[in-house]
Write an enzyme that holds these catalytic residues in place. Structure first.
Site, PDB file in Angstrom:
ATOM      1  N   GLU B  50       0.815  -1.214   0.000  1.00  0.00           N
ATOM      2  CA  GLU B  50       0.000   0.000   0.000  1.00  0.00           C
ATOM      3  C   GLU B  50       0.848   1.263   0.000  1.00  0.00           C
ATOM      4  OE1 GLU B  50      -0.588  -2.629   1.910  1.00  0.00           O
ATOM      5  OE2 GLU B  50      -2.693  -3.191   1.689  1.00  0.00           O
ATOM      6  N   PHE B 112     -12.225  -6.762  13.741  1.00  0.00           N
ATOM      7  CA  PHE B 112     -11.148  -7.290  12.907  1.00  0.00           C
ATOM      8  C   PHE B 112     -10.745  -6.237  11.868  1.00  0.00           C
ATOM      9  CE2 PHE B 112      -9.876  -9.637   9.001  1.00  0.00           C
ATOM     10  CZ  PHE B 112      -8.654 -10.088   9.486  1.00  0.00           C
ATOM     11  N   GLN B 113      -9.485  -5.958  11.792  1.00  0.00           N
ATOM     12  CA  GLN B 113      -8.916  -4.957  10.875  1.00  0.00           C
ATOM     13  C   GLN B 113      -9.526  -3.577  11.052  1.00  0.00           C
ATOM     14  OE1 GLN B 113      -8.833  -6.717   6.876  1.00  0.00           O
ATOM     15  NE2 GLN B 113      -6.861  -7.628   7.407  1.00  0.00           N
ATOM     16  N   LYS B 162     -17.697  -0.399   5.372  1.00  0.00           N
ATOM     17  CA  LYS B 162     -18.148  -1.394   4.389  1.00  0.00           C
ATOM     18  C   LYS B 162     -19.652  -1.349   4.154  1.00  0.00           C
ATOM     19  CE  LYS B 162     -17.464  -6.163   2.999  1.00  0.00           C
ATOM     20  NZ  LYS B 162     -16.814  -7.451   3.297  1.00  0.00           N
ATOM     21  N   MET B 473      24.425   8.180   3.035  1.00  0.00           N
ATOM     22  CA  MET B 473      24.270   9.497   3.636  1.00  0.00           C
ATOM     23  C   MET B 473      24.487   9.444   5.146  1.00  0.00           C
ATOM     24  SD  MET B 473      23.960  12.582   3.017  1.00  0.00           S
ATOM     25  CE  MET B 473      23.029  13.354   1.697  1.00  0.00           C
TER      26      MET B 473
HETATM   27  C1  LIG Z   1      12.339   5.222   5.623  1.00  0.00           C
HETATM   28  C2  LIG Z   1      13.608   5.872   5.999  1.00  0.00           C
HETATM   29  N1  LIG Z   1      14.389   5.327   6.953  1.00  0.00           N
HETATM   30  C3  LIG Z   1      15.554   5.916   7.299  1.00  0.00           C
HETATM   31  C4  LIG Z   1      15.958   7.070   6.701  1.00  0.00           C
HETATM   32  C5  LIG Z   1      17.264   7.729   7.110  1.00  0.00           C
HETATM   33  N2  LIG Z   1      18.215   7.772   5.987  1.00  0.00           N
HETATM   34  C6  LIG Z   1      18.394   8.873   5.220  1.00  0.00           C
HETATM   35  S1  LIG Z   1      19.498   8.637   3.982  1.00  0.00           S
HETATM   36  C7  LIG Z   1      19.794   7.048   4.474  1.00  0.00           C
HETATM   37  C8  LIG Z   1      20.770   6.196   3.730  1.00  0.00           C
HETATM   38  C9  LIG Z   1      20.333   5.873   2.352  1.00  0.00           C
HETATM   39  O1  LIG Z   1      21.173   4.885   1.838  1.00  0.00           O
HETATM   40  P1  LIG Z   1      21.111   4.449   0.330  1.00  0.00           P
HETATM   41  O2  LIG Z   1      19.706   4.268  -0.102  1.00  0.00           O
HETATM   42  O3  LIG Z   1      22.023   3.310   0.122  1.00  0.00           O
HETATM   43  O4  LIG Z   1      21.619   5.742  -0.445  1.00  0.00           O
HETATM   44  P2  LIG Z   1      23.044   6.468  -0.437  1.00  0.00           P
HETATM   45  O5  LIG Z   1      22.994   7.513   0.636  1.00  0.00           O
HETATM   46  O6  LIG Z   1      24.081   5.431  -0.195  1.00  0.00           O
HETATM   47  O7  LIG Z   1      23.108   7.086  -1.785  1.00  0.00           O
HETATM   48  C10 LIG Z   1      19.021   6.733   5.593  1.00  0.00           C
HETATM   49  C11 LIG Z   1      19.081   5.444   6.297  1.00  0.00           C
HETATM   50  C12 LIG Z   1      15.106   7.617   5.727  1.00  0.00           C
HETATM   51  N3  LIG Z   1      15.377   8.762   5.099  1.00  0.00           N
HETATM   52  N4  LIG Z   1      13.951   6.998   5.381  1.00  0.00           N
END
Ligand SMILES: Cc1ncc(C[n+]2csc(CCOP(=O)(O)OP(=O)(O)O)c2C)c(N)n1
Lengths: 165, 564
Positions: B50, B112-113, B162, B473
């Site tokens: 979703e 439920f749900q 529903k 990052m």
């Molecule tokens: C759902 C979610 N969880 C955690 C984060 C925190 N976060 C921001 S950037 C990042 C790393 C992203 O890694 P990747 O997709 O490998 O991209 P890269 O930075 O290596 O290009 C994280 C964990 C986020 N933005 N969104």
């Protein structure tokens, strides 16, 4: 020049706001949720339908600096079911308090004090006496404070209602 | 004739001219799905989660400018959708999201749900409804589309029990909405605009600071015209990439945490900052009390709550940006502006001395190179989505965006997992363009299952995984601000992305050299099938320039000789 919002950070003020909203499912939670999600204070809140219409009036008392009060008013205005938001400047404010005492407290003292605050005895049973008073919120605060020495069993406040002079 | 609530849903969508719906069925919404089966007005795309249905609707909406629609069931179906709603809310994406709810007779019994869906969606939608009476249904749907797509756009959620979808009643779709309490201000205040224009004309170093609102109100053309007419330079926020077009003479660049030196210096030095649909996000402003502190501020926004929320505004103007910028052009025609040539050339000097750059390498692939390569190859033929992380910032920096809505990213919430499903929505809405998703090895795994949807519905998304074996990052911050303690960001353990793509029925590539990348990209574009190119990139690259958290925009860490 400094553009930062320190500009606003002058002082914390108390603000009475009235909000006219459509009576619909969820509307109270929308208003309250807005305050809680953004970390604004609600000191008191009263709601009642406006007779002969599909609207209700909420009276909210809040505190914050000017920037926060500005945001509160704008954010409230932004909610879809909100018709009008008034930031009151010059209002008559009233609040009601109900206080219950054990019957063995000095009733005549209580009665005299209550009268001084536009109040009177509402009910007496074998065990307890209930008084009510309606007055400006600061006076009601004062009154409840004084009455605490009569060992109140219960204190119920209505919250503030307000009307522009 | 009386029809069921479920049929009212499909009929209303038809009336709204909806041509695609993303969704996932379940018990509480089955009546609606039964009607979806019977109709032929819109396509239903069955996502595999979703959250992805919402992101797909977002990608569709952001790239086409139309309202995106998604349908989910109650309980877990709805809770899965919440991240998408929050994402759309933060980026002001017009969506209508319909969820099933348990029958009204069961609401409140922990059935439920059952979940309090409107309670959950309240803080992450522009508005929401629980429809308890079938008579309200057509009006509510009409209102939802109207609210989603007017004023500051945003997602609107409709929760339908529903039994309401099973009941029958007369159906008449309203022609107009009647919402006395909802009247967004479209027209600006003329006197206020005049005052602002006078201040701009008198200033010595004015600057247009353009945000995502420029895209939402479709006024890129007008902004270019206004800038050209006045010769005032422009900086864009992350969300506004594409407004000026990469080669425009007056575009100084993107500003903010990973913005260009020249753009950040422009914001630091300007004496008149003119904000056009931007909201002073902390990722843009850096240390707030230092942001544009020499400037008078003109702030134009359709949303009054955005104005003066963070920064003192000298000239607040509430109104639709397009209408307002048109007004500025009109009023500007009769005015004399200062000569800004020196100011513009100062910024150009900054840009020349400290351009966006990276140290390329022949021994391994630099992520920036990949993005530039795709830019050279596809340019304006592609619509670009990203996930969240370093690759997102590099894409914002290095892809040559030339038109609005070409750039599609999760800016406000920063949702990993946004990219692939959003790219799917882009592919569905823009069959004449190539849908490219730049993603990371971390992000792609958050909604990888949507490869299946791409394959089933023939949505040829090309996913380019800039694979650095890290949550890059976060690792960058650990390196810079946590003395290199690489806590839980090492992704050395990973699936074979090539095989994974193939397992879903798409095309997979794994490339380790520039030549291999070019060949894979060419092949994927030609084959027009869902694809994933796993690009092994330099592992320790960091995104520069950077304004460290809590610093002012003029205190950037520049590229220097790092990233070697
Ligand atoms: C759902 C979610 N969880 C955690 C984060 C925190 N976060 C921001 S950037 C990042 C790393 C992203 O890694 P990747 O997709 O490998 O991209 P890269 O930075 O290596 O290009 C994280 C964990 C986020 N933005 N969104």
């Amino acid at each position: 020049m400094n553009n930062f919002n320190h500009y606003y950070d002058t002082q914390i003020t108390r603000q009475v706001i009235s909000v006219i909203v459509i009576n619909e499912h969820n509307v109270l939670s929308r208003i309250v949720g807005l305050f809680s999600a953004r970390g604004y204070n609600i000191d008191s809140l009263t709601v009642a339908p406006i007779s002969g219409s599909e609207y209700s009036r909420m009276t909210i008392v809040t505190t914050g600096d000017k920037r926060i009060i500005d945001q509160i008013v704008k954010q409230l205005n932004k909610l879809i079911p909100v018709l009008k938001v008034n930031e009151h400047q010059n209002v008559i404010e009233k609040e009601t308090v109900l206080i219950k005492f054990p019957i063995d407290q000095p009733i005549s003292d209580i009665d005299v004090l209550a009268r001084a605050y536009n109040g009177h005895i509402q009910n007496v049973t074998d065990d307890a006496i209930v008084i009510s008073a309606t007055d400006a919120p600061s006076r009601i605060a004062n009154f409840t404070n004084i009455m605490s020495k009569f060992k109140p069993l219960e204190v119920v406040k209505s919250g503030v209602v307000a009307m522009e002079r | 004739m009386k029809i069921t609530g479920a049929k009212m849903v499909t009929e209303s969508l038809k009336e709204e001219g909806v041509d695609v719906v993303f969704g996932y069925p379940g018990g509480a919404i089955m009546n609606v799905y039964d009607e979806i089966y019977k109709q032929s007005f819109f396509q239903h795309i069955l996502t595999r989660h979703e959250q992805a249905a919402i992101h797909a609707a977002e990608g569709y909406a952001k790239s086409t400018g139309r309202v995106g629609v998604a349908i989910v069931t109650s309980g877990p179906g709805f809770t899965n959708a919440v991240t998408g709603l929050a994402d759309a809310y933060m980026d002001s994406v017009p969506l209508v999201v319909i969820s099933g709810q348990v029958p009204t007779t069961i609401i409140g019994t922990d059935g439920f749900q059952e979940i309090d869906a409107v309670g959950i969606s309240r803080p992450c939608t522009k508005h929401n409804y629980l429809v308890k009476d079938i008579k309200d249904l057509p009006r509510v749907i009409k209102e939802a589309f109207h609210i989603a797509n007017t004023g500051r756009p945003g997602p609107v959620h409709i929760d339908i029990p529903k039994d309401v979808t099973a009941e029958v009643a007369d159906f008449k779709y309203p022609k107009e909405v009647n919402l006395p309490t909802y009247k967004p201000t479209v027209n600006y205040n003329k006197r206020q605009l005049k005052k602002a224009m006078d201040a701009i004309a008198k200033s010595k170093k004015p600057l247009f600071y353009v945000g995502g609102g420029a895209i939402l109100s479709n006024c890129a053309y007008e902004i270019r015209k206004l800038a050209e007419m006045t010769n005032i330079p422009v900086v864009e926020t992350l969300m506004a990439r594409g407004v000026m077009g990469e080669n425009h003479d007056l575009l100084i660049g993107m500003l903010g945490m990973h913005g260009e030196f020249a753009a950040n210096m422009a914001a630091h030095d300007t004496d008149c900052l003119i904000s056009l649909g931007a909201r002073f996000d902390d990722r843009v402003t850096g240390r707030l009390d230092e942001f544009a502190k020499k400037a008078k501020v003109v702030h134009i926004d359709i949303d009054p709550t955005s104005i003066a929320k963070l920064v003192h505004t000298n000239y607040p103007i509430v109104g639709d940006l397009k209408v307002t910028v048109e007004g500025m052009i009109e009023s500007g025609k009769k005015m004399e502006f200062n000569d800004y040539r020196n100011w513009v050339s100062l910024l150009k000097d900054y840009k020349e001395k400290e351009p966006l750059r990276y140290n390329d390498s022949d021994s391994f692939i630099k992520p920036q190179w990949v993005i530039q390569k795709v830019g050279e190859t596809l340019g304006s033929k592609a619509i670009i989505t990203t996930d969240v992380g370093q690759h997102q910032m590099w894409t914002a920096q290095f892809y040559p965006f030339s038109f609005p809505r070409q750039w599609n990213t999760s800016g406000g919430l920063g949702t990993m997992g946004y990219g692939l499903p959003a790219a799917m929505g882009v592919a569905r809405g823009n069959k004449d363009k190539v849908s490219i998703n730049f993603t990371g090895d971390g992000s792609i795994l958050m909604n990888i299952q949507e490869l299946m949807t791409c394959v089933e519905f023939d949505l040829p998304v090309i996913n380019i995984v800039l694979n650095n074996n890290y949550l890059g990052m976060v690792r960058q911050w650990q390196t810079l601000f946590y003395e290199n303690r690489i806590s839980q960001t090492d992704l050395s353990m990973q699936p074979d992305f090539k095989m994974l793509a193939e397992a879903f029925g798409g095309i997979g590539y794994r490339v380790t050299t520039k030549a291999e990348f070019e060949a894979a990209l060419k092949d994927a574009i030609e084959k027009k099938k869902p694809a994933m190119i796993d690009v092994v990139v330099a592992r320790d690259e960091i995104v520069l320039p950077m304004v460290p958290n809590g610093h002012a925009l003029n205190e950037m860490t520049l590229i220097g000789d790092s990233n070697e």
